[in-house]
Design a protein around this motif. Structure first.
Motif, PDB file in Angstrom:
ATOM      1  N   GLN A  58      49.032  32.759   4.374  1.00 45.36           N
ATOM      2  CA  GLN A  58      48.942  31.608   5.277  1.00 45.36           C
ATOM      3  C   GLN A  58      47.565  31.568   5.946  1.00 45.36           C
ATOM      4  O   GLN A  58      46.926  30.522   6.014  1.00 45.36           O
ATOM      5  CB  GLN A  58      50.054  31.705   6.331  1.00 45.36           C
TER       6      GLN A  58
ATOM      7  N   ALA B 215      37.039  23.756   3.932  1.00 43.47           N
ATOM      8  CA  ALA B 215      36.954  22.537   3.114  1.00 43.47           C
ATOM      9  C   ALA B 215      36.826  21.298   3.986  1.00 43.47           C
ATOM     10  O   ALA B 215      36.120  20.344   3.636  1.00 43.47           O
ATOM     11  CB  ALA B 215      38.177  22.433   2.213  1.00 43.47           C
ATOM     12  N   LEU B 216      37.491  21.314   5.143  1.00 39.31           N
ATOM     13  CA  LEU B 216      37.452  20.119   6.007  1.00 39.31           C
ATOM     14  C   LEU B 216      36.106  19.967   6.721  1.00 39.31           C
ATOM     15  O   LEU B 216      35.806  18.911   7.267  1.00 39.31           O
ATOM     16  CB  LEU B 216      38.588  20.175   7.038  1.00 39.31           C
ATOM     17  N   LEU B 217      35.322  21.043   6.713  1.00 41.47           N
ATOM     18  CA  LEU B 217      33.986  20.910   7.315  1.00 41.47           C
ATOM     19  C   LEU B 217      33.074  20.051   6.445  1.00 41.47           C
ATOM     20  O   LEU B 217      32.117  19.462   6.926  1.00 41.47           O
ATOM     21  CB  LEU B 217      33.355  22.294   7.520  1.00 41.47           C
ATOM     22  N   ASP B 218      33.387  20.012   5.134  1.00 36.81           N
ATOM     23  CA  ASP B 218      32.607  19.152   4.240  1.00 36.81           C
ATOM     24  C   ASP B 218      32.860  17.697   4.602  1.00 36.81           C
ATOM     25  O   ASP B 218      33.983  17.321   4.903  1.00 36.81           O
ATOM     26  CB  ASP B 218      33.057  19.368   2.786  1.00 36.81           C
TER      27      ASP B 218
ATOM     28  N   ASP C 242      35.624  26.922  -4.366  1.00 43.67           N
ATOM     29  CA  ASP C 242      36.853  27.044  -3.580  1.00 43.67           C
ATOM     30  C   ASP C 242      37.080  25.794  -2.726  1.00 43.67           C
ATOM     31  O   ASP C 242      38.197  25.258  -2.656  1.00 43.67           O
ATOM     32  CB  ASP C 242      36.771  28.288  -2.689  1.00 43.67           C
ATOM     33  N   ARG C 243      36.000  25.323  -2.090  1.00 42.19           N
ATOM     34  CA  ARG C 243      36.135  24.113  -1.255  1.00 42.19           C
ATOM     35  C   ARG C 243      36.536  22.918  -2.121  1.00 42.19           C
ATOM     36  O   ARG C 243      37.350  22.101  -1.734  1.00 42.19           O
ATOM     37  CB  ARG C 243      34.831  23.825  -0.513  1.00 42.19           C
TER      38      ARG C 243
ATOM     39  N   LEU D  35      43.887  18.522  -1.387  1.00 37.66           N
ATOM     40  CA  LEU D  35      44.097  17.558  -0.292  1.00 37.66           C
ATOM     41  C   LEU D  35      44.310  16.151  -0.836  1.00 37.66           C
ATOM     42  O   LEU D  35      45.112  15.386  -0.308  1.00 37.66           O
ATOM     43  CB  LEU D  35      42.893  17.571   0.657  1.00 37.66           C
TER      44      LEU D  35
ATOM     45  N   ARG E 276      38.271  12.208   6.614  1.00 36.81           N
ATOM     46  CA  ARG E 276      39.016  13.354   6.058  1.00 36.81           C
ATOM     47  C   ARG E 276      40.448  12.982   5.675  1.00 36.81           C
ATOM     48  O   ARG E 276      41.060  13.645   4.862  1.00 36.81           O
ATOM     49  CB  ARG E 276      38.960  14.525   7.049  1.00 36.81           C
TER      50      ARG E 276
ATOM     51  N   HIS F 169      43.593  21.520  11.662  1.00 35.62           N
ATOM     52  CA  HIS F 169      42.543  22.407  11.158  1.00 35.62           C
ATOM     53  C   HIS F 169      41.136  21.854  11.354  1.00 35.62           C
ATOM     54  O   HIS F 169      40.180  22.604  11.291  1.00 35.62           O
ATOM     55  CB  HIS F 169      42.779  22.705   9.676  1.00 35.62           C
ATOM     56  N   TYR F 170      40.993  20.565  11.555  1.00 31.05           N
ATOM     57  CA  TYR F 170      39.644  20.023  11.782  1.00 31.05           C
ATOM     58  C   TYR F 170      39.434  19.684  13.261  1.00 31.05           C
ATOM     59  O   TYR F 170      38.474  20.126  13.871  1.00 31.05           O
ATOM     60  CB  TYR F 170      39.419  18.782  10.920  1.00 31.05           C
TER      61      TYR F 170
ATOM     62  N   LEU G  88      44.995  30.470   3.506  1.00 37.26           N
ATOM     63  CA  LEU G  88      45.034  29.016   3.288  1.00 37.26           C
ATOM     64  C   LEU G  88      44.407  28.290   4.483  1.00 37.26           C
ATOM     65  O   LEU G  88      43.623  27.349   4.304  1.00 37.26           O
ATOM     66  CB  LEU G  88      46.478  28.551   3.097  1.00 37.26           C
ATOM     67  N   ASP G  89      44.721  28.743   5.696  1.00 35.29           N
ATOM     68  CA  ASP G  89      44.150  28.125   6.897  1.00 35.29           C
ATOM     69  C   ASP G  89      42.620  28.202   6.867  1.00 35.29           C
ATOM     70  O   ASP G  89      41.930  27.237   7.177  1.00 35.29           O
ATOM     71  CB  ASP G  89      44.657  28.839   8.163  1.00 35.29           C
TER      72      ASP G  89
ATOM     73  N   LEU H 139      50.307  21.480   0.119  1.00 33.12           N
ATOM     74  CA  LEU H 139      48.933  21.836  -0.255  1.00 33.12           C
ATOM     75  C   LEU H 139      48.938  23.096  -1.121  1.00 33.12           C
ATOM     76  O   LEU H 139      48.236  23.168  -2.130  1.00 33.12           O
ATOM     77  CB  LEU H 139      48.083  22.046   1.003  1.00 33.12           C
ATOM     78  N   ARG H 140      49.751  24.068  -0.703  1.00 36.16           N
ATOM     79  CA  ARG H 140      49.813  25.309  -1.475  1.00 36.16           C
ATOM     80  C   ARG H 140      50.297  25.007  -2.907  1.00 36.16           C
ATOM     81  O   ARG H 140      49.750  25.511  -3.875  1.00 36.16           O
ATOM     82  CB  ARG H 140      50.764  26.290  -0.787  1.00 36.16           C
TER      83      ARG H 140
ATOM     84  N   VAL I 176      40.189  23.066  -2.831  1.00 28.96           N
ATOM     85  CA  VAL I 176      40.995  22.630  -1.682  1.00 28.96           C
ATOM     86  C   VAL I 176      40.898  21.107  -1.519  1.00 28.96           C
ATOM     87  O   VAL I 176      41.886  20.444  -1.225  1.00 28.96           O
ATOM     88  CB  VAL I 176      40.550  23.361  -0.394  1.00 28.96           C
ATOM     89  N   GLN I 177      39.694  20.573  -1.752  1.00 31.30           N
ATOM     90  CA  GLN I 177      39.532  19.107  -1.652  1.00 31.30           C
ATOM     91  C   GLN I 177      40.435  18.407  -2.669  1.00 31.30           C
ATOM     92  O   GLN I 177      41.063  17.389  -2.356  1.00 31.30           O
ATOM     93  CB  GLN I 177      38.076  18.689  -1.947  1.00 31.30           C
TER      94      GLN I 177
ATOM     95  N   ARG J 182      40.640  28.613   4.215  1.00 29.40           N
ATOM     96  CA  ARG J 182      40.083  27.782   3.132  1.00 29.40           C
ATOM     97  C   ARG J 182      40.121  26.309   3.518  1.00 29.40           C
ATOM     98  O   ARG J 182      39.194  25.550   3.247  1.00 29.40           O
ATOM     99  CB  ARG J 182      40.888  27.999   1.851  1.00 29.40           C
ATOM    100  N   LEU J 183      41.223  25.927   4.163  1.00 31.28           N
ATOM    101  CA  LEU J 183      41.387  24.526   4.567  1.00 31.28           C
ATOM    102  C   LEU J 183      40.345  24.146   5.619  1.00 31.28           C
ATOM    103  O   LEU J 183      39.700  23.095   5.531  1.00 31.28           O
ATOM    104  CB  LEU J 183      42.800  24.344   5.121  1.00 31.28           C
TER     105      LEU J 183
END
Lengths: 189, 250
Positions: free
Chosen positions: B4, B14-17, A117-118, A125, A34, A140-141, B7-8, A171-172, A121-122, B10-11
Protein backbone atom coordinates in the motif's frame (compact mmCIF):
# COMPACT_ATOMS: atom_id res chain seq x y z
CA UNK A 1 -6.86 37.71 4.72
CA UNK A 2 -8.67 35.26 2.47
CA UNK A 3 -11.84 35.58 4.53
CA UNK A 4 -12.06 39.31 3.92
CA UNK A 5 -11.28 38.82 0.23
CA UNK A 6 -14.10 36.31 -0.03
CA UNK A 7 -16.49 38.65 1.76
CA UNK A 8 -15.52 41.55 -0.49
CA UNK A 9 -15.80 39.45 -3.66
CA UNK A 10 -19.21 38.22 -2.53
CA UNK A 11 -20.43 41.78 -2.38
CA UNK A 12 -19.18 42.44 -5.91
CA UNK A 13 -15.64 43.71 -5.41
CA UNK A 14 -13.97 42.69 -8.68
CA UNK A 15 -10.47 43.41 -7.44
CA UNK A 16 -10.95 41.05 -4.52
CA UNK A 17 -12.32 38.46 -6.93
CA UNK A 18 -9.25 38.82 -9.13
CA UNK A 19 -6.96 38.27 -6.11
CA UNK A 20 -8.92 35.17 -5.19
CA UNK A 21 -8.82 33.85 -8.73
CA UNK A 22 -5.08 34.37 -9.02
CA UNK A 23 -4.57 32.66 -5.66
CA UNK A 24 -6.67 29.63 -6.55
CA UNK A 25 -6.39 29.16 -10.32
CA UNK A 26 -3.09 27.25 -10.43
CA UNK A 27 -4.20 24.75 -7.82
CA UNK A 28 -7.62 24.27 -9.40
CA UNK A 29 -6.14 23.83 -12.86
CA UNK A 30 -3.64 21.26 -11.57
CA UNK A 31 -6.48 19.27 -10.00
CA UNK A 32 -8.60 19.43 -13.16
CA UNK A 33 -5.68 18.35 -15.33
CA UNK A 34 -4.96 15.34 -13.13
CA UNK A 35 -8.57 14.23 -13.21
CA UNK A 36 -9.10 14.85 -16.92
CA UNK A 37 -5.58 14.08 -18.23
CA UNK A 38 -6.13 16.67 -20.96
CA UNK A 39 -4.89 20.25 -21.04
CA UNK A 40 -7.74 21.76 -23.05
CA UNK A 41 -10.50 20.08 -21.07
CA UNK A 42 -8.82 21.08 -17.84
CA UNK A 43 -8.71 24.65 -19.13
CA UNK A 44 -12.44 24.52 -19.90
CA UNK A 45 -13.17 23.05 -16.47
CA UNK A 46 -11.15 25.78 -14.78
CA UNK A 47 -12.91 28.53 -16.69
CA UNK A 48 -16.33 27.13 -15.93
CA UNK A 49 -15.41 26.80 -12.26
CA UNK A 50 -14.12 30.37 -11.98
CA UNK A 51 -17.29 31.69 -13.60
CA UNK A 52 -19.40 29.66 -11.17
CA UNK A 53 -17.38 31.01 -8.26
CA UNK A 54 -18.25 34.56 -9.30
CA UNK A 55 -21.91 33.75 -9.91
CA UNK A 56 -22.52 31.68 -6.78
CA UNK A 57 -20.22 33.29 -4.23
CA UNK A 58 -22.96 35.33 -2.49
CA UNK A 59 -24.66 32.04 -1.55
CA UNK A 60 -21.62 30.75 0.33
CA UNK A 61 -22.49 31.55 3.94
CA UNK A 62 -19.18 30.67 5.59
CA UNK A 63 -16.25 32.41 3.87
CA UNK A 64 -13.83 30.05 5.64
CA UNK A 65 -15.17 27.22 3.49
CA UNK A 66 -14.21 28.99 0.29
CA UNK A 67 -11.27 26.72 -0.50
CA UNK A 68 -13.21 23.48 0.11
CA UNK A 69 -16.04 24.87 -2.00
CA UNK A 70 -13.70 25.63 -4.93
CA UNK A 71 -12.35 22.06 -4.72
CA UNK A 72 -15.90 20.76 -4.80
CA UNK A 73 -16.68 22.84 -7.88
CA UNK A 74 -13.57 21.86 -9.83
CA UNK A 75 -13.99 18.17 -9.00
CA UNK A 76 -17.65 18.14 -10.04
CA UNK A 77 -17.00 20.12 -13.20
CA UNK A 78 -14.08 17.87 -14.15
CA UNK A 79 -16.05 14.68 -13.56
CA UNK A 80 -18.96 16.02 -15.62
CA UNK A 81 -16.51 17.02 -18.34
CA UNK A 82 -14.93 13.56 -18.32
CA UNK A 83 -18.31 11.85 -18.57
CA UNK A 84 -19.23 13.98 -21.56
CA UNK A 85 -15.93 13.05 -23.14
CA UNK A 86 -16.61 9.35 -22.62
CA UNK A 87 -20.02 9.65 -24.24
CA UNK A 88 -18.46 11.51 -27.16
CA UNK A 89 -15.94 8.74 -27.78
CA UNK A 90 -12.43 7.98 -26.79
CA UNK A 91 -9.89 10.75 -27.19
CA UNK A 92 -6.54 9.41 -28.28
CA UNK A 93 -3.63 11.43 -27.03
CA UNK A 94 -0.01 11.30 -28.01
CA UNK A 95 2.15 11.11 -24.93
CA UNK A 96 5.18 13.37 -24.76
CA UNK A 97 8.59 11.96 -25.56
CA UNK A 98 10.61 11.10 -22.50
CA UNK A 99 13.83 12.58 -23.86
CA UNK A 100 15.00 15.78 -22.23
CA UNK A 101 14.06 18.35 -24.88
CA UNK A 102 16.93 20.06 -26.59
CA UNK A 103 19.52 18.84 -24.16
CA UNK A 104 20.85 15.96 -26.19
CA UNK A 105 21.33 14.16 -22.89
CA UNK A 106 20.36 10.60 -22.28
CA UNK A 107 18.86 9.52 -18.97
CA UNK A 108 20.55 7.32 -16.41
CA UNK A 109 19.08 3.82 -15.87
CA UNK A 110 17.59 4.97 -12.54
CA UNK A 111 15.92 7.94 -14.22
CA UNK A 112 14.61 5.72 -17.01
CA UNK A 113 13.16 3.33 -14.43
CA UNK A 114 11.51 6.21 -12.58
CA UNK A 115 9.99 7.59 -15.78
CA UNK A 116 8.80 4.13 -16.81
CA UNK A 117 7.22 3.65 -13.42
CA UNK A 118 5.44 7.02 -13.57
CA UNK A 119 4.22 6.18 -17.08
CA UNK A 120 2.85 2.89 -15.86
CA UNK A 121 0.96 4.63 -13.03
CA UNK A 122 -0.31 7.25 -15.50
CA UNK A 123 -1.65 4.47 -17.72
CA UNK A 124 -3.27 2.89 -14.68
CA UNK A 125 -4.89 6.21 -13.76
CA UNK A 126 -6.31 6.56 -17.25
CA UNK A 127 -8.09 3.25 -16.80
CA UNK A 128 -9.93 4.48 -13.71
CA UNK A 129 -13.30 6.17 -13.66
CA UNK A 130 -13.11 9.96 -13.32
CA UNK A 131 -14.56 9.95 -9.81
CA UNK A 132 -11.97 7.39 -8.76
CA UNK A 133 -9.18 9.55 -10.20
CA UNK A 134 -10.68 12.56 -8.44
CA UNK A 135 -10.59 11.01 -4.98
CA UNK A 136 -7.01 9.81 -5.48
CA UNK A 137 -5.98 13.28 -6.65
CA UNK A 138 -7.58 14.88 -3.60
CA UNK A 139 -5.68 12.59 -1.28
CA UNK A 140 -2.34 12.07 -2.98
CA UNK A 141 -1.90 15.35 -4.86
CA UNK A 142 -3.82 17.96 -2.87
CA UNK A 143 -3.01 16.16 0.40
CA UNK A 144 -6.46 16.35 1.97
CA UNK A 145 -7.39 14.19 4.94
CA UNK A 146 -10.29 11.76 4.73
CA UNK A 147 -12.54 14.20 6.62
CA UNK A 148 -11.60 17.01 4.25
CA UNK A 149 -12.24 14.81 1.22
CA UNK A 150 -15.67 13.91 2.61
CA UNK A 151 -16.41 17.60 3.11
CA UNK A 152 -15.28 18.51 -0.40
CA UNK A 153 -17.31 15.75 -2.02
CA UNK A 154 -20.30 16.30 0.27
CA UNK A 155 -20.40 12.66 1.40
CA UNK A 156 -20.07 10.92 4.78
CA UNK A 157 -16.54 10.08 5.95
CA UNK A 158 -17.25 6.35 5.78
CA UNK A 159 -18.34 6.67 2.16
CA UNK A 160 -15.22 8.67 1.35
CA UNK A 161 -13.10 5.96 2.98
CA UNK A 162 -14.70 3.18 0.99
CA UNK A 163 -14.48 5.12 -2.28
CA UNK A 164 -10.80 5.73 -1.63
CA UNK A 165 -10.30 2.06 -0.91
CA UNK A 166 -12.05 0.98 -4.11
CA UNK A 167 -10.16 3.56 -6.18
CA UNK A 168 -6.81 2.29 -4.85
CA UNK A 169 -7.94 -1.28 -5.48
CA UNK A 170 -8.95 -0.39 -9.05
CA UNK A 171 -5.60 1.29 -9.65
CA UNK A 172 -3.75 -1.73 -8.31
CA UNK A 173 -5.78 -3.98 -10.62
CA UNK A 174 -5.07 -1.69 -13.57
CA UNK A 175 -1.34 -1.75 -12.82
CA UNK A 176 -1.38 -5.54 -12.55
CA UNK A 177 -3.24 -5.83 -15.85
CA UNK A 178 -0.75 -3.48 -17.47
CA UNK A 179 2.18 -5.48 -16.14
CA UNK A 180 0.65 -8.70 -17.45
CA UNK A 181 0.13 -7.15 -20.90
CA UNK A 182 3.74 -6.01 -21.08
CA UNK A 183 4.93 -9.41 -19.92
CA UNK A 184 2.84 -11.12 -22.59
CA UNK A 185 4.17 -8.79 -25.29
CA UNK A 186 7.75 -9.53 -24.22
CA UNK A 187 7.12 -13.25 -24.34
CA UNK A 188 5.53 -13.17 -27.80
CA UNK A 189 8.24 -10.88 -29.22
CA UNK B 1 0.94 -2.63 4.19
CA UNK B 2 4.26 -2.15 2.37
CA UNK B 3 2.51 -2.73 -0.94
CA UNK B 4 0.00 0.00 0.00
CA UNK B 5 2.80 2.41 0.91
CA UNK B 6 4.61 1.54 -2.30
CA UNK B 7 1.46 2.29 -4.31
CA UNK B 8 0.94 5.57 -2.41
CA UNK B 9 4.52 6.62 -3.14
CA UNK B 10 4.29 5.71 -6.84
CA UNK B 11 0.95 7.47 -7.14
CA UNK B 12 2.21 10.64 -5.47
CA UNK B 13 5.24 10.66 -7.79
CA UNK B 14 3.10 10.12 -10.89
CA UNK B 15 0.68 12.88 -9.91
CA UNK B 16 3.54 15.36 -9.69
CA UNK B 17 3.87 15.06 -13.46
CA UNK B 18 1.79 17.58 -15.32
CA UNK B 19 1.24 21.32 -15.45
CA UNK B 20 0.87 23.32 -12.28
CA UNK B 21 0.23 26.78 -13.76
CA UNK B 22 -3.19 27.81 -14.93
CA UNK B 23 -3.48 29.24 -18.45
CA UNK B 24 -3.93 33.02 -18.42
CA UNK B 25 -6.73 32.67 -20.94
CA UNK B 26 -9.08 30.95 -18.49
CA UNK B 27 -8.37 33.55 -15.83
CA UNK B 28 -8.89 36.43 -18.26
CA UNK B 29 -12.19 35.01 -19.49
CA UNK B 30 -13.46 34.55 -15.93
CA UNK B 31 -12.47 38.08 -15.00
CA UNK B 32 -14.17 39.36 -18.16
CA UNK B 33 -17.31 37.47 -17.14
CA UNK B 34 -17.20 39.18 -13.74
CA UNK B 35 -16.85 42.59 -15.37
CA UNK B 36 -19.72 41.89 -17.74
CA UNK B 37 -21.93 40.60 -14.93
CA UNK B 38 -21.43 43.04 -12.08
CA UNK B 39 -22.98 41.91 -8.84
CA UNK B 40 -26.32 43.46 -8.12
CA UNK B 41 -27.60 43.72 -4.62
CA UNK B 42 -29.56 40.58 -3.89
CA UNK B 43 -31.85 41.10 -0.90
CA UNK B 44 -32.79 37.42 -1.02
CA UNK B 45 -29.20 36.13 -0.97
CA UNK B 46 -29.51 35.08 2.64
CA UNK B 47 -32.53 32.94 1.77
CA UNK B 48 -30.80 31.00 -0.98
CA UNK B 49 -29.36 27.54 -0.42
CA UNK B 50 -25.76 27.46 0.77
CA UNK B 51 -23.78 25.51 -1.87
CA UNK B 52 -21.71 23.81 0.83
CA UNK B 53 -24.75 22.55 2.68
CA UNK B 54 -26.32 20.40 0.00
CA UNK B 55 -26.05 17.35 2.23
CA UNK B 56 -27.53 18.95 5.31
CA UNK B 57 -30.02 16.97 7.29
CA UNK B 58 -33.73 17.24 6.78
CA UNK B 59 -34.03 18.96 10.14
CA UNK B 60 -31.42 21.54 9.17
CA UNK B 61 -33.09 21.99 5.81
CA UNK B 62 -36.39 22.61 7.52
CA UNK B 63 -34.76 25.34 9.57
CA UNK B 64 -33.49 27.17 6.48
CA UNK B 65 -35.20 30.53 6.05
CA UNK B 66 -36.88 29.64 2.77
CA UNK B 67 -38.70 26.50 3.99
CA UNK B 68 -39.60 28.37 7.16
CA UNK B 69 -41.14 31.17 5.13
CA UNK B 70 -42.96 28.57 3.05
CA UNK B 71 -44.36 26.95 6.19
CA UNK B 72 -45.52 30.34 7.48
CA UNK B 73 -47.09 31.11 4.10
CA UNK B 74 -48.88 27.76 4.07
CA UNK B 75 -50.16 28.30 7.61
CA UNK B 76 -51.43 31.78 6.70
CA UNK B 77 -53.10 30.47 3.55
CA UNK B 78 -54.73 27.65 5.49
CA UNK B 79 -55.97 30.05 8.19
CA UNK B 80 -57.28 32.42 5.53
CA UNK B 81 -58.99 29.57 3.70
CA UNK B 82 -60.59 28.30 6.89
CA UNK B 83 -61.80 31.77 7.82
CA UNK B 84 -63.22 32.31 4.34
CA UNK B 85 -65.12 29.05 4.51
CA UNK B 86 -66.60 30.12 7.83
CA UNK B 87 -64.77 27.44 9.73
CA UNK B 88 -63.91 29.79 12.59
CA UNK B 89 -67.46 31.02 13.07
CA UNK B 90 -69.56 28.02 12.27
CA UNK B 91 -70.10 25.46 15.05
CA UNK B 92 -71.57 22.82 12.77
CA UNK B 93 -69.37 19.80 12.27
CA UNK B 94 -69.67 19.77 8.52
CA UNK B 95 -67.99 17.61 5.98
CA UNK B 96 -64.34 18.33 5.45
CA UNK B 97 -63.48 17.58 1.85
CA UNK B 98 -59.95 16.47 1.04
CA UNK B 99 -57.88 19.58 1.61
CA UNK B 100 -55.32 20.68 -0.87
CA UNK B 101 -52.15 21.70 0.87
CA UNK B 102 -50.37 24.13 -1.42
CA UNK B 103 -46.77 24.18 -0.37
CA UNK B 104 -44.79 25.09 -3.44
CA UNK B 105 -41.40 25.28 -1.81
CA UNK B 106 -41.60 23.23 1.35
CA UNK B 107 -39.39 20.16 1.18
CA UNK B 108 -41.61 18.24 3.58
CA UNK B 109 -45.21 18.74 2.91
CA UNK B 110 -47.82 16.66 4.62
CA UNK B 111 -51.51 16.14 4.37
CA UNK B 112 -53.89 14.81 6.96
CA UNK B 113 -56.27 12.10 5.92
CA UNK B 114 -59.73 13.52 5.50
CA UNK B 115 -62.06 12.70 8.37
CA UNK B 116 -64.95 10.40 7.49
CA UNK B 117 -67.89 12.34 6.20
CA UNK B 118 -70.67 13.18 8.61
CA UNK B 119 -74.18 12.23 7.58
CA UNK B 120 -75.05 15.84 6.82
CA UNK B 121 -75.02 16.75 3.14
CA UNK B 122 -71.66 17.80 1.78
CA UNK B 123 -71.39 21.51 1.08
CA UNK B 124 -69.28 20.89 -1.95
CA UNK B 125 -69.59 17.88 -4.17
CA UNK B 126 -66.59 18.87 -6.29
CA UNK B 127 -63.88 17.81 -3.89
CA UNK B 128 -60.52 17.55 -5.60
CA UNK B 129 -57.78 15.21 -4.55
CA UNK B 130 -55.04 16.65 -2.42
CA UNK B 131 -52.01 17.93 -4.28
CA UNK B 132 -48.76 17.97 -2.40
CA UNK B 133 -45.72 19.79 -3.66
CA UNK B 134 -42.35 18.48 -2.55
CA UNK B 135 -39.11 20.36 -3.07
CA UNK B 136 -36.53 17.71 -3.87
CA UNK B 137 -33.06 17.95 -2.42
CA UNK B 138 -30.44 17.97 -5.15
CA UNK B 139 -26.67 18.08 -5.03
CA UNK B 140 -26.32 19.81 -8.36
CA UNK B 141 -28.53 21.51 -10.87
CA UNK B 142 -31.77 23.42 -10.73
CA UNK B 143 -34.29 23.14 -7.92
CA UNK B 144 -36.59 20.24 -8.69
CA UNK B 145 -40.10 19.76 -7.34
CA UNK B 146 -42.74 17.04 -7.51
CA UNK B 147 -46.44 17.84 -7.47
CA UNK B 148 -48.20 14.76 -6.14
CA UNK B 149 -51.84 14.05 -6.90
CA UNK B 150 -53.07 11.35 -4.56
CA UNK B 151 -56.15 9.59 -5.91
CA UNK B 152 -55.92 6.87 -3.26
CA UNK B 153 -56.44 9.12 -0.27
CA UNK B 154 -53.93 7.02 1.61
CA UNK B 155 -50.90 9.27 1.39
CA UNK B 156 -50.17 10.96 4.71
CA UNK B 157 -46.75 12.40 4.16
CA UNK B 158 -44.29 13.10 1.35
CA UNK B 159 -40.79 14.47 1.48
CA UNK B 160 -37.49 14.46 -0.29
CA UNK B 161 -34.89 11.81 0.39
CA UNK B 162 -31.21 12.61 0.24
CA UNK B 163 -29.67 11.75 -3.13
CA UNK B 164 -26.20 10.29 -3.54
CA UNK B 165 -23.69 11.55 -6.03
CA UNK B 166 -24.57 10.81 -9.64
CA UNK B 167 -27.31 8.57 -10.93
CA UNK B 168 -27.91 5.27 -9.12
CA UNK B 169 -30.73 3.90 -11.26
CA UNK B 170 -30.90 3.52 -15.05
CA UNK B 171 -32.54 6.36 -16.91
CA UNK B 172 -36.24 5.84 -17.53
CA UNK B 173 -36.78 3.61 -14.50
CA UNK B 174 -37.99 4.28 -10.98
CA UNK B 175 -36.73 2.14 -8.12
CA UNK B 176 -39.20 1.60 -5.27
CA UNK B 177 -37.64 0.52 -2.00
CA UNK B 178 -38.68 0.35 1.60
CA UNK B 179 -37.41 2.45 4.46
CA UNK B 180 -35.99 0.63 7.47
CA UNK B 181 -38.24 1.02 10.49
CA UNK B 182 -41.10 2.53 8.51
CA UNK B 183 -43.17 -0.16 6.76
CA UNK B 184 -45.65 2.44 5.50
CA UNK B 185 -42.95 4.38 3.64
CA UNK B 186 -41.86 3.79 0.06
CA UNK B 187 -38.76 5.47 -1.31
CA UNK B 188 -38.82 6.25 -5.03
CA UNK B 189 -35.52 6.91 -6.76
CA UNK B 190 -35.11 7.90 -10.39
CA UNK B 191 -32.39 9.57 -12.36
CA UNK B 192 -32.73 12.84 -14.15
CA UNK B 193 -30.68 15.75 -15.35
CA UNK B 194 -29.67 18.88 -13.45
CA UNK B 195 -31.93 20.94 -15.69
CA UNK B 196 -35.19 19.12 -15.10
CA UNK B 197 -37.40 20.88 -12.63
CA UNK B 198 -41.13 20.26 -12.27
CA UNK B 199 -42.37 16.68 -11.94
CA UNK B 200 -45.91 15.39 -11.55
CA UNK B 201 -46.68 12.18 -9.69
CA UNK B 202 -50.15 10.68 -9.78
CA UNK B 203 -50.94 7.95 -7.28
CA UNK B 204 -53.66 5.66 -8.60
CA UNK B 205 -56.71 4.83 -6.45
CA UNK B 206 -55.17 1.46 -5.52
CA UNK B 207 -52.22 3.30 -3.94
CA UNK B 208 -49.73 1.06 -5.74
CA UNK B 209 -49.76 2.15 -9.36
CA UNK B 210 -48.18 5.53 -9.99
CA UNK B 211 -47.32 7.65 -13.00
CA UNK B 212 -44.37 10.02 -12.81
CA UNK B 213 -44.16 12.73 -15.44
CA UNK B 214 -40.91 14.59 -15.85
CA UNK B 215 -39.97 17.40 -18.20
CA UNK B 216 -37.88 16.78 -21.27
CA UNK B 217 -34.50 18.22 -20.46
CA UNK B 218 -32.27 19.17 -23.35
CA UNK B 219 -29.44 20.51 -21.25
CA UNK B 220 -26.34 19.07 -19.75
CA UNK B 221 -26.80 15.33 -19.44
CA UNK B 222 -25.06 14.61 -16.15
CA UNK B 223 -27.18 12.04 -14.36
CA UNK B 224 -28.44 13.00 -10.93
CA UNK B 225 -30.62 11.16 -8.49
CA UNK B 226 -34.05 12.35 -7.37
CA UNK B 227 -35.33 10.68 -4.22
CA UNK B 228 -38.90 10.92 -2.95
CA UNK B 229 -40.28 9.37 0.24
CA UNK B 230 -43.99 8.61 0.39
CA UNK B 231 -45.63 7.57 3.65
CA UNK B 232 -49.06 5.96 3.53
CA UNK B 233 -51.64 5.27 6.21
CA UNK B 234 -50.85 1.54 6.13
CA UNK B 235 -47.84 -0.69 5.41
CA UNK B 236 -46.91 -0.92 1.74
CA UNK B 237 -44.91 -3.61 -0.02
CA UNK B 238 -42.39 -1.74 -2.20
CA UNK B 239 -42.25 -4.70 -4.61
CA UNK B 240 -45.94 -4.18 -5.35
CA UNK B 241 -45.45 -0.52 -6.21
CA UNK B 242 -45.42 0.01 -9.97
CA UNK B 243 -44.26 3.41 -11.20
CA UNK B 244 -44.39 4.36 -14.86
CA UNK B 245 -42.16 7.23 -15.87
CA UNK B 246 -43.16 9.51 -18.71
CA UNK B 247 -41.13 12.31 -20.27
CA UNK B 248 -43.32 15.17 -21.38
CA UNK B 249 -42.59 18.06 -23.67
CA UNK B 250 -40.46 16.22 -26.20
Amino acid sequence: MQRSLVERAATGDQQAFEYLVRQSADRLFAIAYRILRDHHRAEDALQQTLVTIWDELPRLRDPDRFEAWTYRLIVRTSIAQAKRERRGGLVVQLLPDDAVPGSGLTRSPAEIDAVADRDQVQRGLRRLKPDQRAILVLQHYVGLTLAEIADVLGIPIGTAGSRLHYAAQALRAALDADARTIDLEERTA
Amino acid sequence: MNAQHDLDRRLAAALLDGPSRAPERSIDLALAHAREHPRRRDPLAVLRKDPMNAQSSRFATALQPLPLLAVVAVALAAALGAATAGGFLDDRSGVVPPVATPSPTSPHASVSPAPSPAPSPAPSATATPAVISVDLIENVGADATVDITDLSGRLVRAGSGIPGDGASVPDGTVAATGLAGSPATVVLTWSGSPCDTTHQLTINPDGLGMVLQRPACQGDAIGVDHVLQLTFDRPVDPAAVDVTIQTVGN
